[in-house]
Design a protein around this motif. Structure first.
Motif, mmCIF file in Angstrom:
data_model
loop_
_atom_site.group_PDB
_atom_site.id
_atom_site.type_symbol
_atom_site.label_atom_id
_atom_site.label_comp_id
_atom_site.label_asym_id
_atom_site.label_seq_id
_atom_site.Cartn_x
_atom_site.Cartn_y
_atom_site.Cartn_z
ATOM 1 N N GLY A 111 0.794 -1.204 0.090
ATOM 2 C CA GLY A 111 0.011 -0.052 -0.033
ATOM 3 C C GLY A 111 0.941 1.225 -0.041
ATOM 4 N N ALA A 114 2.146 1.696 -3.381
ATOM 5 C CA ALA A 114 1.228 2.011 -4.452
ATOM 6 C C ALA A 114 0.557 3.569 -4.450
ATOM 7 C CB ALA A 114 -0.296 1.358 -3.943
ATOM 8 N N LEU A 128 1.796 -4.268 -8.576
ATOM 9 C CA LEU A 128 0.810 -3.912 -7.450
ATOM 10 C C LEU A 128 -0.452 -4.010 -7.740
ATOM 11 C CD1 LEU A 128 2.981 -0.975 -6.213
ATOM 12 C CD2 LEU A 128 2.899 -3.088 -4.994
ATOM 13 N N ALA A 129 -0.919 -3.548 -9.013
ATOM 14 C CA ALA A 129 -2.399 -3.371 -9.273
ATOM 15 C C ALA A 129 -2.755 -4.831 -9.377
ATOM 16 C CB ALA A 129 -2.646 -3.021 -10.494
ATOM 17 N N PHE A 132 -3.046 -6.413 -5.805
ATOM 18 C CA PHE A 132 -4.337 -6.193 -5.206
ATOM 19 C C PHE A 132 -5.443 -6.743 -5.835
ATOM 20 C CE2 PHE A 132 -1.732 -2.866 -2.997
ATOM 21 C CZ PHE A 132 -2.051 -2.880 -2.067
ATOM 22 N N ASP A 133 -5.563 -6.978 -7.258
ATOM 23 C CA ASP A 133 -6.555 -7.749 -7.826
ATOM 24 C C ASP A 133 -6.469 -9.296 -7.206
ATOM 25 O OD1 ASP A 133 -7.419 -5.636 -9.242
ATOM 26 O OD2 ASP A 133 -6.539 -6.168 -11.349
ATOM 27 N N ARG A 175 -13.379 -5.637 -2.861
ATOM 28 C CA ARG A 175 -12.591 -4.764 -3.104
ATOM 29 C C ARG A 175 -12.746 -3.858 -2.079
ATOM 30 N NH1 ARG A 175 -13.263 -3.592 -9.491
ATOM 31 N NH2 ARG A 175 -11.102 -4.822 -10.247
ATOM 32 N N VAL A 178 -10.662 -5.132 1.102
ATOM 33 C CA VAL A 178 -9.293 -4.752 0.692
ATOM 34 C C VAL A 178 -9.127 -3.172 0.849
ATOM 35 C CG1 VAL A 178 -7.427 -4.583 -0.957
ATOM 36 C CG2 VAL A 178 -8.894 -6.802 -0.961
ATOM 37 N N ALA A 179 -9.893 -2.362 0.368
ATOM 38 C CA ALA A 179 -10.037 -0.958 0.772
ATOM 39 C C ALA A 179 -10.070 -0.530 2.270
ATOM 40 C CB ALA A 179 -10.843 -0.209 -0.054
ATOM 41 N N GLU A 182 -6.554 -1.468 3.790
ATOM 42 C CA GLU A 182 -5.624 -0.502 3.520
ATOM 43 C C GLU A 182 -5.826 0.932 4.114
ATOM 44 O OE1 GLU A 182 -2.756 -0.984 1.719
ATOM 45 O OE2 GLU A 182 -2.942 -2.969 1.759
#
Lengths: 211, 211
Positions: A111, A114, A128-129, A132-133, A175, A178-179, A182
């Motif tokens: 993070g 990112a 990184l994308a 996170f996916d 998502r 995950v958000a 983070e």
């Protein structure tokens, strides 16, 4: 060969540690070499640049972390949401260990990078994308299991550790989990207080309830 | 005096813009001066260091943003959760504008600096922590209004834009909303896709529902 391999590993370990503590721009190749006890000439034998080392360090970090995520989210004999709770607990424990060991909450390596490197280092950003996916997909998998076992009628969250409510298992919800992780880690790092993560699981429990 | 004041403002504007695009470590005083069209000598007349300018830029940014938050969250004639939705919409619109104007999603200036500088720049970290506390307090205020007007019995979220469910108005929930915003902006920046923020409001609606 054994010696070369050790130097490469030391460079990766040193990079992970220094990138985690200080970020990308504030760390130079000389500092990484000094930490790894590797000469600058050897550095360029293994890596073309700091950028290339960072990409390799990100890969190494996730190669080590992904099996941990899979083991926690796939643990036999545990209800799906309990496994999700254990994954989040493990993230909080890592922040507590950082604080106990190094003196301050360092946040999430991925993070941190990112936010620092998106828009500036396209290759690292793309990797990184992808990671996170992958995280969102792993979370979505366990939410789908929970949705398949939850009651069909929506109900208020039980007082116990695992919600009995119907669970949303779409990608947007995964998502959002995950958000939430983070964002909560960001605020814990800013407050230098891993205790901020104590309210992560109650928040995620509400987040994954189907409407 | 008028001229000096203009140079100081130009330095603050240039710092905000460059810190937002590139972060702290990657930007130097020379670059900020060039962008602001101010000589290096003048820079040190106004600011003792890049660190001091960054602290002033963070203050200037929040001094400009806080009234926007207050206006959106305090708008007369709107239900409280509708006002919260408009605040989040404004954050998403800012990311869309960045993408449309500058070519990429730059994320949240304060969140970017929080991850880059926590553990390294204690004064800036302390100021950012205060600002995020103020954000959480503002969110908590509107949640408290919503909780005071919501039905006493918990109900599923309505299909409409504003939840009819009972609302949680504790500090942990308010912080979870701020965390969700920061985490979602992080993922939108990483994906360089402001469309990722389309699911922010549905997530926050679930997050603020009382158990």
């Amino acid at each position: 060969m054994g010696r070369s391999s050790t130097a490469q590993e030391r460079l990766l370990d040193a990079a992970c540690d220094l990138l985690h503590s200080s970020g990308y721009s504030a760390v130079g190749v000389a500092e990484i070499c000094a930490r790894a006890e590797v000469k600058k000439g050897s550095f360029y034998h293994f890596f073309a640049s700091k950028q290339a080392l960072t990409l390799a360090a990100v890969d190494a970090h996730w190669t080590q972390q992904r099996p941990v995520w899979e083991a926690l989210l796939g643990a036999a004999g545990q209800p799906p949401l309990e496994r999700l709770r254990r994954l989040l607990d493990a993230q909080a424990a890592a922040q507590r260990a950082d604080k106990a060991g190094g003196g301050s909450v360092r946040g999430c390596l991925l993070g941190n990078l990112a936010l620092e490197l998106s828009g500036r280092e396209p290759e690292i950003q793309a990797r990184l994308a992808e990671i996170f996916d992958e995280q969102a997909a792993l979370v979505q998998g366990v939410l789908a299991e929970a949705a398949a076992t939850a009651p069909v009628v929506a109900a208020p969250v039980a007082a116990g550790p695992v919600a009995a409510a119907q669970v949303a298992a779409d990608l947007a919800t995964a998502r959002a989990v995950v958000a939430q992780l983070e964002g909560a880690v960001l605020l814990a790092k800013l407050a230098d207080d891993p205790g901020r993560l104590d309210s992560l699981w109650p928040a995620v429990q509400r987040l994954v309830r189907a409407d």
